[in-house]
Scaffold this motif. Sequence first.
Motif, PDB file in Angstrom:
ATOM      1  N   GLY B  99      60.044  45.786  68.106  1.00  0.00           N
ATOM      2  CA  GLY B  99      60.452  45.591  66.716  1.00  0.00           C
ATOM      3  C   GLY B  99      59.347  45.957  65.741  1.00  0.00           C
ATOM      4  O   GLY B  99      58.222  46.275  66.151  1.00  0.00           O
ATOM      5  N   ALA B 100      59.711  45.924  64.455  1.00  0.00           N
ATOM      6  CA  ALA B 100      58.752  46.307  63.407  1.00  0.00           C
ATOM      7  C   ALA B 100      58.627  45.208  62.375  1.00  0.00           C
ATOM      8  O   ALA B 100      59.634  44.627  61.945  1.00  0.00           O
ATOM      9  CB  ALA B 100      59.201  47.599  62.723  1.00  0.00           C
ATOM     10  N   LEU B 101      57.394  44.909  62.017  1.00  0.00           N
ATOM     11  CA  LEU B 101      57.148  43.994  60.909  1.00  0.00           C
ATOM     12  C   LEU B 101      56.718  44.812  59.699  1.00  0.00           C
ATOM     13  O   LEU B 101      55.726  45.542  59.768  1.00  0.00           O
ATOM     14  CB  LEU B 101      56.057  42.978  61.251  1.00  0.00           C
ATOM     15  CG  LEU B 101      55.864  41.974  60.098  1.00  0.00           C
ATOM     16  CD1 LEU B 101      56.896  40.847  60.197  1.00  0.00           C
ATOM     17  CD2 LEU B 101      54.470  41.411  60.057  1.00  0.00           C
ATOM     18  N   LEU B 102      57.478  44.698  58.621  1.00  0.00           N
ATOM     19  CA  LEU B 102      57.152  45.439  57.403  1.00  0.00           C
ATOM     20  C   LEU B 102      56.386  44.533  56.444  1.00  0.00           C
ATOM     21  O   LEU B 102      56.841  43.433  56.127  1.00  0.00           O
ATOM     22  CB  LEU B 102      58.443  45.925  56.716  1.00  0.00           C
ATOM     23  CG  LEU B 102      59.408  46.734  57.593  1.00  0.00           C
ATOM     24  CD1 LEU B 102      60.626  47.184  56.778  1.00  0.00           C
ATOM     25  CD2 LEU B 102      58.702  47.936  58.209  1.00  0.00           C
ATOM     26  N   VAL B 103      55.215  44.979  56.008  1.00  0.00           N
ATOM     27  CA  VAL B 103      54.417  44.237  55.028  1.00  0.00           C
ATOM     28  C   VAL B 103      54.610  44.926  53.677  1.00  0.00           C
ATOM     29  O   VAL B 103      54.249  46.097  53.514  1.00  0.00           O
ATOM     30  CB  VAL B 103      52.923  44.219  55.403  1.00  0.00           C
ATOM     31  CG1 VAL B 103      52.124  43.430  54.363  1.00  0.00           C
ATOM     32  CG2 VAL B 103      52.733  43.620  56.797  1.00  0.00           C
ATOM     33  N   VAL B 104      55.200  44.190  52.727  1.00  0.00           N
ATOM     34  CA  VAL B 104      55.616  44.784  51.460  1.00  0.00           C
ATOM     35  C   VAL B 104      54.999  43.995  50.299  1.00  0.00           C
ATOM     36  O   VAL B 104      55.097  42.769  50.267  1.00  0.00           O
ATOM     37  CB  VAL B 104      57.162  44.735  51.335  1.00  0.00           C
ATOM     38  CG1 VAL B 104      57.612  45.447  50.064  1.00  0.00           C
ATOM     39  CG2 VAL B 104      57.816  45.339  52.569  1.00  0.00           C
ATOM     40  N   LYS B 105      54.374  44.687  49.385  1.00  0.00           N
ATOM     41  CA  LYS B 105      53.862  44.014  48.182  1.00  0.00           C
ATOM     42  C   LYS B 105      55.032  43.755  47.233  1.00  0.00           C
ATOM     43  O   LYS B 105      55.926  44.595  47.086  1.00  0.00           O
ATOM     44  CB  LYS B 105      52.804  44.879  47.488  1.00  0.00           C
ATOM     45  CG  LYS B 105      51.595  45.186  48.375  1.00  0.00           C
ATOM     46  CD  LYS B 105      50.411  45.752  47.616  1.00  0.00           C
ATOM     47  CE  LYS B 105      50.658  47.085  46.954  1.00  0.00           C
ATOM     48  NZ  LYS B 105      51.105  48.178  47.859  1.00  0.00           N
ATOM     49  N   ASN B 106      55.024  42.634  46.573  1.00  0.00           N
ATOM     50  CA  ASN B 106      56.173  42.265  45.740  1.00  0.00           C
ATOM     51  C   ASN B 106      56.221  43.023  44.409  1.00  0.00           C
ATOM     52  O   ASN B 106      55.781  42.519  43.379  1.00  0.00           O
ATOM     53  CB  ASN B 106      56.191  40.751  45.481  1.00  0.00           C
ATOM     54  CG  ASN B 106      57.486  40.322  44.810  1.00  0.00           C
ATOM     55  OD1 ASN B 106      58.546  40.905  45.077  1.00  0.00           O
ATOM     56  ND2 ASN B 106      57.410  39.333  43.933  1.00  0.00           N
ATOM     57  N   TYR B 107      56.739  44.236  44.488  1.00  0.00           N
ATOM     58  CA  TYR B 107      57.092  45.021  43.296  1.00  0.00           C
ATOM     59  C   TYR B 107      58.532  45.464  43.490  1.00  0.00           C
ATOM     60  O   TYR B 107      58.925  45.794  44.627  1.00  0.00           O
ATOM     61  CB  TYR B 107      56.161  46.221  43.126  1.00  0.00           C
ATOM     62  CG  TYR B 107      54.733  45.778  42.947  1.00  0.00           C
ATOM     63  CD1 TYR B 107      54.279  45.307  41.710  1.00  0.00           C
ATOM     64  CD2 TYR B 107      53.868  45.741  44.027  1.00  0.00           C
ATOM     65  CE1 TYR B 107      52.990  44.837  41.555  1.00  0.00           C
ATOM     66  CE2 TYR B 107      52.572  45.258  43.878  1.00  0.00           C
ATOM     67  CZ  TYR B 107      52.146  44.815  42.640  1.00  0.00           C
ATOM     68  OH  TYR B 107      50.879  44.332  42.498  1.00  0.00           O
ATOM     69  N   THR B 108      59.304  45.487  42.409  1.00  0.00           N
ATOM     70  CA  THR B 108      60.746  45.693  42.515  1.00  0.00           C
ATOM     71  C   THR B 108      61.101  46.936  43.337  1.00  0.00           C
ATOM     72  O   THR B 108      61.929  46.877  44.246  1.00  0.00           O
ATOM     73  CB  THR B 108      61.353  45.762  41.103  1.00  0.00           C
ATOM     74  OG1 THR B 108      60.887  44.611  40.392  1.00  0.00           O
ATOM     75  CG2 THR B 108      62.865  45.743  41.158  1.00  0.00           C
ATOM     76  N   GLY B 109      60.438  48.054  43.034  1.00  0.00           N
ATOM     77  CA  GLY B 109      60.753  49.291  43.741  1.00  0.00           C
ATOM     78  C   GLY B 109      60.440  49.201  45.229  1.00  0.00           C
ATOM     79  O   GLY B 109      61.241  49.620  46.077  1.00  0.00           O
ATOM     80  N   ASP B 110      59.291  48.652  45.562  1.00  0.00           N
ATOM     81  CA  ASP B 110      58.892  48.527  46.966  1.00  0.00           C
ATOM     82  C   ASP B 110      59.861  47.639  47.737  1.00  0.00           C
ATOM     83  O   ASP B 110      60.293  47.971  48.844  1.00  0.00           O
ATOM     84  CB  ASP B 110      57.475  47.947  47.085  1.00  0.00           C
ATOM     85  CG  ASP B 110      56.419  48.888  46.525  1.00  0.00           C
ATOM     86  OD1 ASP B 110      56.317  48.980  45.289  1.00  0.00           O
ATOM     87  OD2 ASP B 110      55.723  49.540  47.317  1.00  0.00           O
ATOM     88  N   VAL B 111      60.186  46.496  47.145  1.00  0.00           N
ATOM     89  CA  VAL B 111      61.048  45.540  47.846  1.00  0.00           C
ATOM     90  C   VAL B 111      62.397  46.190  48.139  1.00  0.00           C
ATOM     91  O   VAL B 111      62.941  46.101  49.247  1.00  0.00           O
ATOM     92  CB  VAL B 111      61.203  44.247  47.017  1.00  0.00           C
ATOM     93  CG1 VAL B 111      62.276  43.346  47.598  1.00  0.00           C
ATOM     94  CG2 VAL B 111      59.861  43.511  46.945  1.00  0.00           C
ATOM     95  N   LEU B 112      62.948  46.881  47.137  1.00  0.00           N
ATOM     96  CA  LEU B 112      64.244  47.537  47.274  1.00  0.00           C
ATOM     97  C   LEU B 112      64.206  48.622  48.354  1.00  0.00           C
ATOM     98  O   LEU B 112      65.082  48.691  49.226  1.00  0.00           O
ATOM     99  CB  LEU B 112      64.601  48.161  45.917  1.00  0.00           C
ATOM    100  CG  LEU B 112      66.060  48.538  45.703  1.00  0.00           C
ATOM    101  CD1 LEU B 112      66.925  47.287  45.634  1.00  0.00           C
ATOM    102  CD2 LEU B 112      66.202  49.342  44.399  1.00  0.00           C
ATOM    103  N   ASN B 113      63.195  49.468  48.309  1.00  0.00           N
ATOM    104  CA  ASN B 113      63.140  50.595  49.246  1.00  0.00           C
ATOM    105  C   ASN B 113      62.872  50.148  50.681  1.00  0.00           C
ATOM    106  O   ASN B 113      63.434  50.704  51.626  1.00  0.00           O
ATOM    107  CB  ASN B 113      62.087  51.614  48.793  1.00  0.00           C
ATOM    108  CG  ASN B 113      62.564  52.403  47.584  1.00  0.00           C
ATOM    109  OD1 ASN B 113      63.724  52.299  47.179  1.00  0.00           O
ATOM    110  ND2 ASN B 113      61.673  53.195  47.004  1.00  0.00           N
TER     111      ASN B 113
END
Lengths: 333, 333
Positions: B99-113
């Motif tokens: 599996g994959a763990l995605l680390v995402v910074k909380n910005y609207t565009g990043d979260v959506l994509n």
Amino acid sequence: MKKILNDPSTVVTDALRGLALAHPELLRVSTDPAVVTRVEPTPPGAVAVVSGGGSGHEPLHSGFVGPGMLAAACPGPVFTSPTPDQVVAAVREVEAGGGALLVVKNYTGDVLNFETAAELLEAEGVEVRTVVVDDDVAVTDSSFTAGRRGVGGTVLVEKIVGAAAARGDSLDRCAEIAGRVNSQVRSMGLALSPCVVPHVGRPSFELGEDEIEIGIGIHGEPGRERIPLEPADGLVRRLLEPVLDDLPFASGDEVLLFTNSMGGTPPLELYLAHGIAERLLAERGIRVRRSLVGPYVTSLEMRGISVSVLRLDDELTALWDAPVRTTALNWGS
Amino acid sequence: MKKILNDPSTVVTDALRGLALAHPELLRVSTDPAVVTRVEPTPPGAVAVVSGGGSGHEPLHSGFVGPGMLAAACPGPVFTSPTPDQVVAAVREVEAGGGALLVVKNYTGDVLNFETAAELLEAEGVEVRTVVVDDDVAVTDSSFTAGRRGVGGTVLVEKIVGAAAARGDSLDRCAEIAGRVNSQVRSMGLALSPCVVPHVGRPSFELGEDEIEIGIGIHGEPGRERIPLEPADGLVRRLLEPVLDDLPFASGDEVLLFTNSMGGTPPLELYLAHGIAERLLAERGIRVRRSLVGPYVTSLEMRGISVSVLRLDDELTALWDAPVRTTALNWGS
């Protein structure tokens, strides 16, 4: 002057306190006189490699103290040589019977103060050799120098001779290797913006909105010429051609390519320049065997880059690859 | 705009080519779509930790790709989220059944994509978990964010969960650990100067000769207030107090203290600020067990700093100490 500091006259000492707090497992810091030594003691009979110079070029030199590189560093005031006392104190703390190799950048003050320190140490019975680094092809003499200036090549000298000392090479052998690196490395830099020395409070020089200084020194000393901004391809070529023509490097050479930030250049621009440099080398039949990219010899917040090219042989390559553990270079350990 | 580049529209791709040339033993780089993966394959059944975000924050994220940290990173255009396609391509390349763990910074565009990418990957049968990092205490919502922004804490999440994946932890366990780091870390930053996005060509904001922006975002988004320049003691206190009061951190806590350069801040100022932060923590009875000091989450050439404090437990400390080998963080390997 907009800087994060309390008092311009204590900036070096204040920063050294932070350095000590951040890396207690690696470094020991004294502030009177200012000396940074590695926690790991010099093995009995091994050579202690010691360097130093004006502050404001960090991580040079204190960021290179650690196993596999420097035994100690002496940070002077910003852009000002350390005193002979600092160098003597540093060597006394780390020398372990194998003698001390001093790595000195070729600036008049540094050369003089390290020379005095070497005499004092020899009078105490410590064997000392000195290598003076003068890799900058931009200018022959300068406001701070008789002869060429010591710049980016200093990092490569310190890493490689640090590895030689770590494998137990004698003082004479270390001096030969350090001298060989200096003889095989050439560098040149450019500036997009000046820097502000804290105790001066104003920019070291002025550049127009679209002006670039080609051949800049690491204290903001003038270089070869000022030109209007041009695309990166041209800028990198202006640095690399004098470097390659000087030694000269030839088709078939295998090299270490070091693309250095003067402090304020973002990694995006730095890697972009590195890619261009590698392509220009390939055009001349020169193969990049090793790369170093980052802010290693800086001028405070100055924006700009320098390019260093070191001609490798098998021994220098093996010493470059050997384990190192410092705050700025760290691999294989 | 004074920058070392050829064409503002190709700056990310041009820099990625340099990155690939500089670190062939560690990284593999594709440019269509832009994906940086580690040469060392993900062990069968292990979790692949993948991150990404707008470029211009280097070394985040591509500088953290390597054994013990990220399996892959997706660099978007400068200050712009990567596309779902990039994330899908990255995960396909490195996922190995765990599996994959995605680390995402909380910005609207990043979260959506990243959300869209996760749905596409799950439709292909790949198990995905996502941790959204939102450690910035400066503001609640911002021009790019619903909720708090993800800043310096992202590095700590990526290092620690990368170590968990490397020791063979399951996807659920990795997600728990990443979430724990995010819940225990708080950050805040300040800017002394703006930065210039290459395809925009002018500064992201204007600051007066003696003005500081407190609570700055990593894209130059406004913070809490503008104040006149003051000594470093006061500046560091203005960052640290909101950070400590938010969790809140308490006497007896053991922490990792991370003093970050926004890009153009010299090590001298950075270590000076780190020393001040450590003393302020000591005043509150908080002990610094681990330190990180350097330019790790940057905003191009912006001058400024951020301070992150992570409350440690024994497991997080051990995972922090575990070997890592990337271009930006490298120890014990």
